[in-house]
Write an enzyme that holds these catalytic residues in place. Sequence first.
Site, PDB file in Angstrom:
ATOM      1  N   ASP A 361     -34.002  29.103  25.250  1.00  0.00           N
ATOM      2  CA  ASP A 361     -34.159  27.639  24.748  1.00  0.00           C
ATOM      3  C   ASP A 361     -34.265  26.868  25.706  1.00  0.00           C
ATOM      4  O   ASP A 361     -33.604  26.928  26.628  1.00  0.00           O
ATOM      5  CB  ASP A 361     -33.097  27.545  23.564  1.00  0.00           C
ATOM      6  CG  ASP A 361     -33.366  26.011  23.103  1.00  0.00           C
ATOM      7  OD1 ASP A 361     -34.433  25.635  22.650  1.00  0.00           O
ATOM      8  OD2 ASP A 361     -32.652  25.271  23.038  1.00  0.00           O
ATOM      9  N   LYS A 362     -34.937  25.766  25.796  1.00  0.00           N
ATOM     10  CA  LYS A 362     -35.140  24.862  26.823  1.00  0.00           C
ATOM     11  C   LYS A 362     -33.838  23.770  26.796  1.00  0.00           C
ATOM     12  O   LYS A 362     -33.061  23.769  27.425  1.00  0.00           O
ATOM     13  CB  LYS A 362     -36.509  24.031  26.884  1.00  0.00           C
ATOM     14  CG  LYS A 362     -36.643  22.935  27.976  1.00  0.00           C
ATOM     15  CD  LYS A 362     -37.674  22.335  27.907  1.00  0.00           C
ATOM     16  CE  LYS A 362     -37.782  21.130  26.802  1.00  0.00           C
ATOM     17  NZ  LYS A 362     -36.691  20.080  27.200  1.00  0.00           N
ATOM     18  N   THR A 363     -34.045  22.801  25.711  1.00  0.00           N
ATOM     19  CA  THR A 363     -33.108  21.588  25.729  1.00  0.00           C
ATOM     20  C   THR A 363     -31.595  22.209  25.358  1.00  0.00           C
ATOM     21  O   THR A 363     -31.365  22.981  24.305  1.00  0.00           O
ATOM     22  CB  THR A 363     -33.411  20.822  24.373  1.00  0.00           C
ATOM     23  OG1 THR A 363     -34.988  20.366  24.555  1.00  0.00           O
ATOM     24  CG2 THR A 363     -32.636  19.442  24.288  1.00  0.00           C
ATOM     25  N   THR A 506     -39.653  26.400  23.302  1.00  0.00           N
ATOM     26  CA  THR A 506     -39.350  25.327  22.963  1.00  0.00           C
ATOM     27  C   THR A 506     -39.973  24.455  21.979  1.00  0.00           C
ATOM     28  O   THR A 506     -41.144  24.662  21.814  1.00  0.00           O
ATOM     29  CB  THR A 506     -39.086  24.232  24.311  1.00  0.00           C
ATOM     30  OG1 THR A 506     -38.990  22.908  24.100  1.00  0.00           O
ATOM     31  CG2 THR A 506     -40.541  24.216  24.972  1.00  0.00           C
ATOM     32  N   GLY A 507     -39.367  23.591  21.317  1.00  0.00           N
ATOM     33  CA  GLY A 507     -40.300  22.783  20.508  1.00  0.00           C
ATOM     34  C   GLY A 507     -40.709  21.561  21.065  1.00  0.00           C
ATOM     35  O   GLY A 507     -41.515  20.750  20.600  1.00  0.00           O
TER      36      GLY A 507
END
Length: 663
Positions: A361-363, A506-507
């Site tokens: 996941d990015k964040t 990621t979103g």
Amino acid sequence: MEHSQHDNNSGHGKGKNHHQHMIADYKRRFWICLVLTIPIVVLSPHIQHIFGIHELVMFPGDSYVLFVLSSIVYFYGGYPFFKGIYTELKSRTPGMMTLVAVAITTAYLYSSAVVLGLKGELFFWELATLIDIMLLGHWVEMRSVMGASRALDELVKLLPSTAHHIMSDGEIMEMPLEHLQVEDVVVVKPGEKVPVDGKILKGESSVDESMLTGESEPVYKKVNDLVIGGSINGDGSIQVKIEKTGEDSFLSQVISLVEEAQSAKSRTQNLADRFAMWLTIIALSGGFITLLVWLVITSQDLAFALERSVTVMVTTCPHALGLAIPLVVAVSTALSARNGLLIRNRTAFEKARSLDAVIFDKTGTLTQGKFGVSEIIPLSDDVKPDDFLKYAASLEAYSEHPIASGVAAAVESHLPVENFKSIPGKGVEGSVDGKKVEVVSLGYLEEMGMAVSTERLEKSRGKTAVFVVIDGAVKGTLLMSDLIRPESQETISRLKQMGIMCIMITGDRREVAQWVSEELGLDQYFAEVLPGEKAAKVREIQKEGLVVAMTGDGINDAPALAQADVGIAIGAGTDVTIEAADIILVRNNPLDALYIIQLARSTYRKMVENLAWGAGYNIFAIPLAAGVLSAYGIILTPAMGAVLMSVSTIIVAVNSRFLRIEK
């Protein structure tokens, strides 16, 4: 709370006490049997013949004295093995205890028959020394097993027994932890252990959390920060409001997870158990066949044939195989817990060694999850970049905007600001150091007719630009972005060196995802993915035939964590109850995902080494014990066979203790 915590871990306490009792029992039996073995050896005709002392120690009825002493050693020293054979045969899993019990019983019954008149040789000294060595081997081995769980014991001991409770009238009273409740306030003095999980109400200090999270550096804590029970307070005094007690505390949850993981059977362990059972059957069959071959084919006497048979059974004991996996599991689980890597699912952990791809996941995982200044672009030579950054940060410190806090955090100290004013939707302005300073958007500059080159900005897609205007002239640009964690670069680089694909889901916007991907050198990324769609993306990657790990924060990533072959929740902090994850990483550090993979590989390697030693030893030992080299004068006695078997067991135990996380 200490009582609650200990009650919560009563299984561990009972298991540990039982283990200690068994160690003491083996130790006591060994020393008593060893003392009795001395006269048994002296009274044995075979030993007397070797040393020529037959006439010196022989007396009427000496064989009966030898029989009585040997009977005491057989029944007292052999009791653990008789108990063991009953348990093994009852569960239909014959193993080491079965072999030892059969071997010593065969030797005892035959020797007893010789004393009572049967023609043959006495095996009493071999019987006694064999029991001594088996008891010693068990004693040493069980001490090694206890050592494997020592890290867990250290966790149990972390909490103090009392705390300084602040009463309603302000008086400070020493109170047992089990009497404290949520919402109570305690004082933690410099150098003391933090007794509870809670939030700091007053004071600040550096806290050593290394025994709990693996974080080597002390962590600075201030008002409203969380502290963990069991960590060590530094040089400041703090008041802590209790938020969790007993089973809900971080330490109790960690201990429960460690115990659960250590008691879980691995797939490799099931293989070792089956192998050990078949080895026992082979040993018993081999002992019987050895007896027949020496008696029938080579026409040797019963004493020699029986000695070969007993030696085969003793030497082939699959004890090393029985320890090969459980010891490594105990060491690896305790080692991971000490480093803030909590294993909930051992099967998934074992899969981690075979990963083809890791999805991040990015964040909050690869990035810090907060805006900050990632690049400074000067647009004028008369003001240094550090100066206009300090002007901007000083001004933004008065703003509540999320981007403003990122700019404000870019410098350690701020300058005084006068005439602060917010420009709604556009930025802020004020006087700093006698200069009019504005921190504004590109739209505001265009609206005010200020020209600025956007060539550099076009190369920085995925970042938000704010402009610093000093006394009416644009002096520079600050590029803002979700800051990439310093450890992310090393994590991705090392994973790729290991041949593992690195993918990001990621979103966030595509241009932001592309920037992060290019900065870190990711193999692939998926942007603008909704939380509910992440699991489908993981499934899509799995369909390519890849073994996949998902690494995320464990909240909106829960479905994806559950879908992955290995679900890794990162940055659990003081909340370790993330049900969707197979492995929980306490720290917000993506490098820990790399360490868990390295630990899985090291653990498997140790398991294979132990199994190879346990199995390989028997390949050489069985023929030697059967007497294939007796024509060359090489004959293995039952006692020497027991020595070799015990040595192989101790080697496996010691090898397991050398397991390390390669950082």
